[in-house]
Design a protein around this motif. Structure first.
Motif, short mmCIF file in Angstrom:
data_model
loop_
_atom_site.label_atom_id
_atom_site.label_comp_id
_atom_site.label_asym_id
_atom_site.label_seq_id
_atom_site.Cartn_x
_atom_site.Cartn_y
_atom_site.Cartn_z
N GLY A 178 -64.67 -61.59 -0.48
CA GLY A 178 -63.73 -61.96 0.58
C GLY A 178 -62.34 -61.42 0.31
N GLN A 179 -61.93 -61.44 -0.96
CA GLN A 179 -60.61 -60.93 -1.32
C GLN A 179 -60.52 -59.43 -1.06
N ILE A 180 -61.57 -58.69 -1.42
CA ILE A 180 -61.58 -57.24 -1.19
C ILE A 180 -61.47 -56.94 0.31
N ALA A 181 -62.24 -57.68 1.11
CA ALA A 181 -62.20 -57.45 2.56
C ALA A 181 -60.81 -57.73 3.12
N ALA A 182 -60.21 -58.84 2.70
CA ALA A 182 -58.88 -59.19 3.21
C ALA A 182 -57.83 -58.18 2.75
N LEU A 183 -57.90 -57.79 1.49
CA LEU A 183 -56.91 -56.84 0.96
C LEU A 183 -57.02 -55.48 1.62
N THR A 184 -58.24 -55.07 1.93
CA THR A 184 -58.43 -53.79 2.62
C THR A 184 -57.66 -53.77 3.93
N VAL A 185 -57.75 -54.86 4.68
CA VAL A 185 -57.04 -54.95 5.96
C VAL A 185 -55.54 -55.01 5.73
N MET A 186 -55.10 -55.82 4.75
CA MET A 186 -53.66 -55.94 4.48
C MET A 186 -53.04 -54.60 4.12
N VAL A 187 -53.64 -53.92 3.15
CA VAL A 187 -53.09 -52.66 2.67
C VAL A 187 -53.07 -51.62 3.79
N TRP A 188 -54.10 -51.60 4.61
CA TRP A 188 -54.17 -50.66 5.72
C TRP A 188 -53.07 -50.93 6.74
N VAL A 189 -52.90 -52.19 7.11
CA VAL A 189 -51.87 -52.56 8.08
C VAL A 189 -50.48 -52.25 7.54
N LEU A 190 -50.23 -52.59 6.28
CA LEU A 190 -48.91 -52.33 5.69
C LEU A 190 -48.64 -50.83 5.58
N SER A 191 -49.68 -50.05 5.24
CA SER A 191 -49.48 -48.60 5.13
C SER A 191 -49.11 -47.99 6.48
N LEU A 192 -49.71 -48.50 7.55
CA LEU A 192 -49.35 -48.02 8.89
C LEU A 192 -47.95 -48.46 9.28
N TRP A 193 -47.61 -49.71 8.95
CA TRP A 193 -46.30 -50.25 9.33
C TRP A 193 -45.17 -49.51 8.61
N ARG A 194 -45.40 -49.10 7.35
CA ARG A 194 -44.35 -48.43 6.59
C ARG A 194 -43.93 -47.10 7.22
N LYS A 195 -44.78 -46.52 8.05
CA LYS A 195 -44.47 -45.24 8.70
C LYS A 195 -43.48 -45.40 9.85
N HIS A 196 -43.22 -46.64 10.25
CA HIS A 196 -42.31 -46.89 11.36
C HIS A 196 -40.98 -47.44 10.84
N ALA A 197 -39.94 -47.17 11.58
CA ALA A 197 -38.60 -47.63 11.18
C ALA A 197 -38.50 -49.15 11.16
N SER A 198 -39.34 -49.82 11.93
CA SER A 198 -39.27 -51.28 12.00
C SER A 198 -39.59 -51.94 10.66
N PHE A 199 -40.30 -51.22 9.77
CA PHE A 199 -40.63 -51.83 8.48
C PHE A 199 -39.37 -52.13 7.68
N SER A 200 -38.48 -51.15 7.58
CA SER A 200 -37.24 -51.37 6.82
C SER A 200 -36.33 -52.36 7.53
N ARG A 201 -36.37 -52.37 8.87
CA ARG A 201 -35.51 -53.28 9.62
C ARG A 201 -35.97 -54.73 9.51
#
Length: 261
Positions: A178-201
């Motif tokens: 369950g932890q692996i499944a949840a972390l896979t989604v978290m890391v993927w979402v965060l990696s996508l979000w970091r590409k946008h300026a809204s992450f730093s804001r």
């Protein structure tokens, strides 16, 4: 700007906090399913428990929030996993337990701690460097594993030591899946979000919301501890509320002026 972004985020805060309050109880149906099933049942329950264990997932979310390298994610998640495996297995097998409301309150504090650290709270408010993060994650991993153990000990694990250990290990395997499944989604979402300026804001705002969720979880766990007279049960203290109604004389109030309607 905060009005447009803040209100939806606060809504998410209250939603997650509400769900988290319901996430940790072991239902009677689950207990019976464990009695009727085998080790696969424990694996399934471990996985579902982690996926609905919002306090565990929120802490992990805080841990990986600023990690950009896979090696760093693997390092911190491994340390956390090692910690919670130690206490989950050993505390359950040795039947070491504590009031789960208080354990979960400490876990809520771990969520608040990570959000505080992510926002540079030690540097800004305490004028000092953050404690060693690997050591902190390992220590909180021990705590989170103990929290999982308090739930697992509500289940029928049997009297045979070997079979009991196998059930504990099966539950632990499910937790890891369950932890692996949840972390896979978290890391993927965060990696996508970091590409946008809204992450730093909005990264500071996001961690402020994470801290708010932790604070709400802490208050709910302390409220549960205060009102629940049986540490071994996950229930609503009806007797206390009956006494409260008696004190207020709610049950004695009678309104007769509308009897003719």
């Amino acid at each position: 700007m905060f009005g447009r972004i803040g209100r939806p985020l606060l809504g998410v805060v209250f939603l997650i906090a509400t769900l988290a309050a319901q996430a940790h109880g072991i239902s009677e149906a689950d207990k019976q399913r464990m009695l009727d099933g085998g080790y696969l049942q424990y694996i399934g329950l471990g996985a579902s428990h982690m996926l609905t264990g919002y306090d565990h997932l929120l802490f992990l979310f805080g841990v990986v929030f600023f990690l950009t390298k896979f090696s760093d994610v693997a390092k911190f998640v491994t340390v956390f996993t090692l910690g919670h495996c130690i206490t989950l297995i050993s505390a359950t097998f040795l039947q070491i337990t504590w009031n789960f409301w208080l354990v979960d309150a400490l876990i809520a504090i771990s969520v608040m701690y990570k959000a505080f650290d992510n926002n540079g709270g030690f540097q800004k408010h305490l004028n000092c460097n953050s404690p060693n993060l690997l050591a902190v994650v390992f220590g909180f991993g021990l705590l989170h594993g103990f929290g999982l153990s308090t739930r697992l000990q509500q289940l029928p694990l049997g009297e045979d030591a070997v079979a009991m250990l196998m059930r504990i290990l099966s539950f632990n395997v499910g937790v890891e899946l369950g932890q692996i499944a949840a972390l896979t989604v978290m890391v993927w979402v965060l990696s996508l979000w970091r590409k946008h300026a809204s992450f730093s804001r909005f990264s500071t705002l996001a961690n402020n919301c994470l801290m708010a969720v932790g604070a709400l979880l802490l208050l709910m766990q302390l409220h549960g501890y205060q009102h629940d007279s049986g540490a071994e049960e996950f229930r609503f203290p009806t007797k206390e509320h009956e006494h409260a109604h008696e004190d207020l004389e709610v049950d004695k109030s009678v309104q007769t002026d509308r009897e003719s309607l």
